[in-house]
Scaffold this motif. Structure first.
Motif, short mmCIF file in Angstrom:
data_model
loop_
_atom_site.label_atom_id
_atom_site.label_comp_id
_atom_site.label_asym_id
_atom_site.label_seq_id
_atom_site.Cartn_x
_atom_site.Cartn_y
_atom_site.Cartn_z
N ARG B 428 69.65 -35.72 52.87
CA ARG B 428 69.53 -37.11 53.29
C ARG B 428 70.16 -37.27 54.68
NH1 ARG B 428 72.63 -40.81 49.09
NH2 ARG B 428 74.31 -39.63 50.04
N LEU B 473 62.10 -46.06 50.10
CA LEU B 473 61.46 -44.75 50.24
C LEU B 473 59.99 -44.91 50.62
CD1 LEU B 473 63.05 -42.70 47.30
CD2 LEU B 473 63.39 -42.35 49.75
N LEU B 503 62.34 -35.36 52.09
CA LEU B 503 62.02 -36.26 50.99
C LEU B 503 61.23 -35.55 49.89
CD1 LEU B 503 60.75 -39.66 52.45
CD2 LEU B 503 62.47 -39.31 50.68
N PRO B 507 64.09 -34.38 46.77
CA PRO B 507 64.15 -35.82 46.44
C PRO B 507 65.47 -36.21 45.78
CG PRO B 507 62.67 -34.65 44.93
CD PRO B 507 63.02 -33.68 46.01
#
Lengths: 153, 512
Positions: B428, B473, B503, B507
């Motif tokens: 992230r 998202l 992503l 995830p």
């Protein structure tokens, strides 16, 4: 060297014959004085027959150009991905604490300016730093201190 | 760098020690002084020759001793090791824990097929006689003898594609400039290697600068240019010094007889690695991207037809003319012909430069050649192709190093850099960094890149703080599509690669 209009004029004159002279002229001035004060804009614009807006645009576009004088030694720490993979963010936090300054800041004694850099091409020996003219690979605080000590001589 | 020469009648032992940035950053300069001092103290005759790097950076500083049977390596050598090395008489290549044996026979080098980097690490970069003794100048001699048409044909036949990242066929670009009528034409070398994880341009310019100058001279001859520029980034001070020296030596020896080359230094703008931004910068302006068309090949520097090629592309041309375009084209996989200098970087045990034909798998590169991570922890992700390249998980390590194979998996070969991360990486954070970098380096000309990258950071920050994760998202993916389709150049256009790959393959990192 402190800013000096006459010396600046000599530097401009030595570079103005180049094709597309603005960037080399500004680089040479920056190298000589360590920063580009406000009065640079008008002087360079006049000498190169360009508008002040154009020169202001060029100066503000490039990360290398400082508008204020820096400390005696610049400590550039790489912040790009390969160095991140080897803990450069933690190192940056440590260095800024030890120096008591943040990015682009100068230590109170005027000795060191801490600056970010995005890649010195030392990605296989990360984290990397450039202390004055001294390259440092696998950098940690003790090694950076050693390099800084060298710059004091 | 101070070359040390002894002038005694008997022959000194030759010691090779890199003055490449990576070696300097690990203390090569202090080491050179320590070796010279100890030799003087012991009355040993030595000559220290400063070279580029062989590319085995975990062994730097790597010292090589010339012996009648070849060069014997010792590395990594620190100042503290010097007394001990002389004590075991390393000048006679005696055993020592740091000895790696014959350098040429080291597995890391034996696995390679070096074309672009054939001389790097072996020769003194500023020695014209070394250059000539190792095959330098033959490519230009061939081009001068055969002429422009034959040179263009050979470069086209070799299948050489732009090594800067776009992979555009060099032969077609050169032919376009050749075929465009103009009184003035330019050859511009893009030496603004700004991608993290890449250092091949730097190593080549520091280790074999004449190869680049020869390549530029050949290009100028082929397209009909009389003037060349090398635009090099300011973050490479050592490469700048070596190139300045190389230009004056090359001029003395007539390499630049038909084409004058000028060195220009950038000022810390990543986007100037994009060819049209680079041209703007060379013209003395803000490094803002130009809309294409017109192509630089038609309307380039100062509006004239211009070849813009990366360092490696130009530096490979002499080798392929010398050794044969067909032989080069016979290597590789699919439409990716020849060899690619791959850079192993970040958290990797055996980092450095590895030149092989296209087609090698990521797994072989990372696990076998690279030896896994430097920290000894499991590899979690690799980013290939710089800050705009995709993050790949281990599941994609069967991907072959080949332009099309990477494109098929929504990744980039880019400039051939691989950055390895261990299992502590927060994807992230890496995704946010990609947007942050794009925001900082955007030239500001097109809205998707200038504004979208800032919005991208904000959206990721919301995800990090746990606010409406699902909605955000979706928004992030949508924003990435806008950037991908709506940006003028690869900066905004490719920043979705690292973000979306993070992503897609990691995830769980976005739902902590």
């Amino acid at each position: 060297m402190a800013w000096n209009k006459e010396k600046a004029a000599v530097i401009i004159e030595a570079n103005r014959h180049l094709d597309g002279p603005a960037l080399p002229v500004l680089r040479a001035l920056h190298e000589a004085f360590g920063y580009l004060p406000e009065e640079t804009t008008a002087q360079v614009a006049q000498a190169l027959n360009l508008s002040r807006a154009e020169i202001h645009g060029v100066i503000t576009f490039y990360h290398d150009f400082r508008r204020e004088p820096a400390g005696l030694t610049s400590l550039k720490l790489c912040r790009a991905e390969a160095c991140q993979a080897m803990g450069s963010e933690a190192l940056a936090t440590e260095v800024s604490q030890k120096l008591g300054t943040s990015w682009h800041g100068t230590t109170r004694d005027g000795r060191v300016t801490l600056e970010p850099v995005f890649c010195l091409g030392l990605c296989s020996v990360a984290p990397a730093a450039l202390v004055g003219t001294e390259l440092v690979g696998r950098a940690d605080w003790p090694r950076l201190q050693q390099a800084l000590a060298k710059c004091d001589h | 760098m101070r070359p040390l020469t002894c002038t005694d009648m008997s022959k000194p032992t030759r010691i090779y020690l890199p003055a490449d940035s990576a070696a300097l950053a690990l203390g090569a300069e202090d080491l050179a002084e320590a070796i010279a001092a100890e030799a003087l103290r012991l009355g040993k005759l030595i000559e220290i020759i400063r070279t580029g790097s062989r590319g085995m950076h975990w062994l730097e500083p790597l010292v090589e001793i010339a012996t009648p049977t070849g060069r014997i390596g010792y590395g990594p050598v620190g100042v503290a090791d010097v007394t001990g090395l002389f004590a075991v008489d390393w000048l006679q290549a005696e055993k020592h824990p740091l000895c790696i044996g014959k350098v040429e026979e080291h597995e890391f080098l034996r696995r390679q097929d070096r074309w672009t980097f054939a001389r790097c690490g072996i020769v003194d970069p500023l020695s014209w006689s070394d250059f000539i003794a190792h095959g330098g100048g033959q490519g230009l001699a061939w081009a001068r003898a055969q002429g422009a048409a034959a040179t263009l044909a050979a470069v086209t036949a070799s299948g050489l594609r732009g090594r800067g990242g776009a992979g555009f066929p060099a032969g077609i670009k050169w032919r376009t400039v050749h075929d465009t009528a103009s009184d003035i034409k330019y050859v511009v070398c893009n030496a603004d290697e700004g991608d993290s994880g890449t250092f091949a341009d730097r190593m080549l310019m520091e280790g074999d600068p004449f190869a680049l100058l020869e390549g530029m001279a050949i290009c100028a001859l082929a397209v009909g240019a009389r003037k060349g520029f090398i635009y090099i980034r300011s973050e490479y001070p050592r490469a700048i010094t070596v190139l300045e020296g190389a230009l004056s030596v090359a001029r003395e020896h007539g390499l630049l007889r038909d084409c004058e080359i000028e060195l220009r230094i950038g000022a810390g703008a990543y986007v100037c690695g994009e060819e049209t931004a680079l041209l703007e910068s060379l013209e003395g302006k803000r490094g803002q991207v130009r809309a294409k068309p017109p192509l630089p090949a038609h309307h380039g520097l100062f509006g004239k037809p211009t070849v813009v090629n990366n360092v490696l592309t130009l530096a490979t041309v002499p080798a392929l003319l010398t050794r044969g375009a067909e032989a080069y084209a016979a290597l590789g996989s699919g439409k990716s012909r020849g060899t690619i200098p791959i850079q192993l970087a970040g958290n990797i045990r055996h980092g450095g430069l590895f030149e092989v034909p296209f087609g090698i798998s990521l797994r072989e590169l990372i696990d076998e050649v690279g030896g896994g991570t430097a920290t000894g922890r499991p590899v979690r992700a690799v980013q290939v192709g710089g800050p705009l390249g995709a993050y790949f998980p281990r599941a994609l390590f069967d991907t072959a190093f080949d332009y099309e194979a990477f494109t098929a998996r929504e990744g980039l070969v880019g400039h051939g850099g691989i950055v390895v991360f261990d299992d502590r990486v927060d994807m992230r954070r890496q995704a946010r960094f990609a947007m942050e970098f794009c925001a900082a380096e955007s030239c500001g000309k097109c809205t998707p890149c200038r504004v979208g990258s800032v919005r991208g950071m904000e959206v990721i920050d919301k995800i990090v703080s746990g606010r409406d994760i699902d909605e955000n998202l979706v928004l992030l993916e949508d924003l990435c599509n806008t950037l991908r389709l709506g940006s003028l150049c690869a900066l905004g256009g490719f920043v979705p690669f690292p973000v979306l790959s993070a992503l897609r393959y990691f995830p769980q990192d976005f739902r902590r």
